[in-house]
Design an enzyme around this catalytic site. Structure first.
Site, PDB file in Angstrom:
ATOM      1  N   MET A 140      -3.841  -7.168  -6.942  1.00 38.48           N
ATOM      2  CA  MET A 140      -3.176  -8.453  -7.561  1.00 38.48           C
ATOM      3  C   MET A 140      -4.016  -9.278  -8.221  1.00 38.48           C
ATOM      4  O   MET A 140      -3.704 -10.583  -8.516  1.00 38.48           O
ATOM      5  CB  MET A 140      -2.156  -9.386  -6.577  1.00 38.48           C
ATOM      6  CG  MET A 140      -1.041  -8.262  -6.204  1.00 38.48           C
ATOM      7  SD  MET A 140      -0.217  -7.579  -7.528  1.00 38.48           S
ATOM      8  CE  MET A 140       0.956  -8.883  -7.843  1.00 38.48           C
ATOM      9  N   ARG A 141      -5.208  -8.947  -8.455  1.00 36.65           N
ATOM     10  CA  ARG A 141      -6.373  -9.801  -9.147  1.00 36.65           C
ATOM     11  C   ARG A 141      -6.677  -9.214 -10.350  1.00 36.65           C
ATOM     12  O   ARG A 141      -6.668  -8.016 -10.421  1.00 36.65           O
ATOM     13  CB  ARG A 141      -7.410 -10.032  -8.288  1.00 36.65           C
ATOM     14  CG  ARG A 141      -7.427 -11.152  -7.698  1.00 36.65           C
ATOM     15  CD  ARG A 141      -8.781 -11.292  -6.399  1.00 36.65           C
ATOM     16  NE  ARG A 141      -7.949 -11.857  -5.446  1.00 36.65           N
ATOM     17  CZ  ARG A 141      -8.135 -13.440  -5.631  1.00 36.65           C
ATOM     18  NH1 ARG A 141      -8.187 -13.943  -6.479  1.00 36.65           N
ATOM     19  NH2 ARG A 141      -7.311 -13.942  -4.527  1.00 36.65           N
ATOM     20  N   ILE A 142      -6.986  -9.927 -11.417  1.00 39.97           N
ATOM     21  CA  ILE A 142      -7.446  -9.551 -12.780  1.00 39.97           C
ATOM     22  C   ILE A 142      -8.978  -9.440 -12.387  1.00 39.97           C
ATOM     23  O   ILE A 142      -9.756 -10.338 -12.009  1.00 39.97           O
ATOM     24  CB  ILE A 142      -7.094 -10.342 -13.830  1.00 39.97           C
ATOM     25  CG1 ILE A 142      -5.592 -10.559 -13.937  1.00 39.97           C
ATOM     26  CG2 ILE A 142      -7.812 -10.283 -15.078  1.00 39.97           C
ATOM     27  CD1 ILE A 142      -5.079 -11.482 -15.266  1.00 39.97           C
ATOM     28  N   HIS A 146       1.538   0.619 -13.065  1.00 39.76           N
ATOM     29  CA  HIS A 146       2.282  -0.239 -13.545  1.00 39.76           C
ATOM     30  C   HIS A 146       3.704   0.217 -13.378  1.00 39.76           C
ATOM     31  O   HIS A 146       4.165   1.143 -13.785  1.00 39.76           O
ATOM     32  CB  HIS A 146       1.694  -0.604 -14.958  1.00 39.76           C
ATOM     33  CG  HIS A 146       2.689  -1.893 -15.593  1.00 39.76           C
ATOM     34  ND1 HIS A 146       2.301  -3.257 -15.013  1.00 39.76           N
ATOM     35  CD2 HIS A 146       3.676  -2.045 -16.288  1.00 39.76           C
ATOM     36  CE1 HIS A 146       2.846  -3.990 -15.591  1.00 39.76           C
ATOM     37  NE2 HIS A 146       3.968  -3.360 -16.354  1.00 39.76           N
ATOM     38  N   GLY A 202       0.869  -1.067   0.079  1.00 36.97           N
ATOM     39  CA  GLY A 202      -0.148  -0.126   0.062  1.00 36.97           C
ATOM     40  C   GLY A 202       0.623   1.205  -0.032  1.00 36.97           C
ATOM     41  O   GLY A 202       0.353   2.153   0.334  1.00 36.97           O
ATOM     42  N   SER A 203       2.041   1.236  -0.670  1.00 33.65           N
ATOM     43  CA  SER A 203       2.704   2.457  -0.408  1.00 33.65           C
ATOM     44  C   SER A 203       2.164   3.522  -1.567  1.00 33.65           C
ATOM     45  O   SER A 203       2.083   4.838  -1.207  1.00 33.65           O
ATOM     46  CB  SER A 203       4.249   2.183  -0.809  1.00 33.65           C
ATOM     47  OG  SER A 203       4.517   1.773  -2.147  1.00 33.65           O
ATOM     48  N   ALA A 253       9.416   7.179  -8.035  1.00 32.82           N
ATOM     49  CA  ALA A 253       8.749   7.869  -9.032  1.00 32.82           C
ATOM     50  C   ALA A 253       7.209   7.537  -8.993  1.00 32.82           C
ATOM     51  O   ALA A 253       6.533   8.517  -9.492  1.00 32.82           O
ATOM     52  CB  ALA A 253       9.520   7.212 -10.384  1.00 32.82           C
ATOM     53  N   GLU A 254       6.876   6.377  -8.808  1.00 33.61           N
ATOM     54  CA  GLU A 254       5.378   5.984  -8.737  1.00 33.61           C
ATOM     55  C   GLU A 254       4.566   6.785  -7.692  1.00 33.61           C
ATOM     56  O   GLU A 254       3.586   7.347  -7.763  1.00 33.61           O
ATOM     57  CB  GLU A 254       5.332   4.555  -8.183  1.00 33.61           C
ATOM     58  CG  GLU A 254       5.984   3.502  -9.190  1.00 33.61           C
ATOM     59  CD  GLU A 254       5.480   2.061  -8.656  1.00 33.61           C
ATOM     60  OE1 GLU A 254       4.409   1.676  -8.272  1.00 33.61           O
ATOM     61  OE2 GLU A 254       6.294   1.153  -9.075  1.00 33.61           O
ATOM     62  N   ASP A 310      -2.760  -4.378 -18.411  1.00 33.97           N
ATOM     63  CA  ASP A 310      -1.648  -3.287 -18.653  1.00 33.97           C
ATOM     64  C   ASP A 310      -1.735  -2.811 -20.035  1.00 33.97           C
ATOM     65  O   ASP A 310      -0.840  -2.690 -20.696  1.00 33.97           O
ATOM     66  CB  ASP A 310      -0.454  -4.120 -18.376  1.00 33.97           C
ATOM     67  CG  ASP A 310      -0.240  -4.538 -16.910  1.00 33.97           C
ATOM     68  OD1 ASP A 310      -0.836  -4.040 -15.988  1.00 33.97           O
ATOM     69  OD2 ASP A 310       0.339  -5.511 -16.530  1.00 33.97           O
TER      70      ASP A 310
HETATM   71  C1  GRF Z   1       3.598  -1.118  -7.222  1.00 38.64           C
HETATM   72  O1  GRF Z   1       5.115  -1.426  -8.051  1.00 38.64           O
HETATM   73  C2  GRF Z   1       2.659  -0.891  -8.475  1.00 38.64           C
HETATM   74  O2  GRF Z   1       3.229  -0.182  -9.401  1.00 38.64           O
HETATM   75  C3  GRF Z   1       2.630  -2.358  -8.759  1.00 38.64           C
HETATM   76  O3  GRF Z   1       2.299  -3.122  -7.515  1.00 38.64           O
HETATM   77  C4  GRF Z   1       3.357  -2.342  -6.623  1.00 38.64           C
HETATM   78  C5  GRF Z   1       2.481  -2.039  -5.318  1.00 38.64           C
HETATM   79  O4  GRF Z   1       3.093  -1.384  -4.408  1.00 38.64           O
HETATM   80  N1  GRF Z   1       1.158  -2.352  -9.475  1.00 38.64           N
HETATM   81  P1  GRF Z   1       2.452  -0.820  -3.207  1.00 38.64           P
HETATM   82  O5  GRF Z   1       1.400  -1.702  -2.749  1.00 38.64           O
HETATM   83  O6  GRF Z   1       1.716   0.474  -3.815  1.00 38.64           O
HETATM   84  O7  GRF Z   1       3.548  -0.537  -2.381  1.00 38.64           O
END
Ligand code: GRF
Length: 236
Positions: free
Chosen positions: A93-95, A112, A15-16, A176-177, A148
């Protein structure tokens, strides 16, 4: 300012990125408000972080439903009960099934950890290193039926450094995210980025004309190791 867009974040783990969105939205001038966090895993670390920040959380486990459709349906019902306008996937993490995706088309975004359309799927950082690319990064895009694959809203690039391990590169991209996702959600919430005809339309702003010659380079020639002997020979 017009009403802030009611946003729910879907997570499965750490959850970052969710935390970065909550932090951005703690500013009342930010155009989106995080009204809830939904996780498909009861042990997702992000749940505690959200709760500590006063955000409503909900666990909707796949194991509690007999089918994928029923699970998606439960998530959809929770989103509706939150009065959601935007859904932000952040490490979910689920489609999601076609019916769910179609219902939220244009209102659901994802982050992503690669510069799409390169490196869709998992293990993006290891694959980037193996491919020998010099510039890597992350992408926020609208969610469509193919994984994606949706229209790109915003991207951030980072260099792949000489000797990078997968973890080192992942950490650089993650930073960067955390800057990119709040920016992209903000654009969508303000209506400056919207999905139309299968593409992202960016409106109400123009790229700065001064950027017309800007370039991202890696390795960065300015950061070349200085050869002092060579420098001494050419310095008068
Ligand atoms: C991140 O790298 C995001 O791009 C990918 O999964 C990871 C999730 O990390 N989809 P967090 O749970 O947001 O820390």
């Amino acid at each position: 300012m017009s009403a802030r867009k009611r946003t729910v974040v879907l997570i499965s783990g750490r959850g970052s990125n969710m935390t970065a969105l909550i932090a951005a939205a703690s500013n009342l001038d930010y155009p989106a408000e995080i009204v809830g966090v939904i996780s498909d895993r009861a042990n997702a670390a992000g749940l505690g972080i959200a709760a500590a920040r006063g955000i409503a959380t909900k666990v909707i486990s796949r194991a509690d439903y007999t089918s994928k459709e029923a699970h998606d349906g439960a998530i959809d019902a929770a989103l509706v009960s939150f009065g959601v306008e935007i859904v932000a996937l952040a490490g979910y993490m689920r489609i999601l099934g076609a019916r769910f995706v179609e219902k939220w088309l244009g209102r659901m975004i994802n982050i992503h950890p690669a510069l799409l359309p390169a490196f869709k799927g998992l293990d993006t950082h290891a694959r980037a290193i193996r491919a020998g690319i010099r510039i890597h990064g992350c992408t926020v895009h609208f969610v469509t039926l193919d994984m994606d694959d949706g229209p790109i809203i915003a991207q951030a690039a980072v260099p792949v450094m000489v000797g990078d391990s997968e973890d080192m590169l992942a950490a650089r991209v993650l930073k960067a995210e955390h800057r990119l996702y709040p920016l992209a959600l903000g654009l969508v919430a303000e209506g400056k980025a919207r999905m139309e005809g299968g593409r992202t339309v960016l409106a109400h702003f123009a790229d700065d004309a001064d950027n017309s010659s800007s370039v991202v380079m890696a390795p960065d020639p300015l950061r070349e190791e200085t050869d002092l002997e060579h420098l001494a020979r050419i310095t008068p």
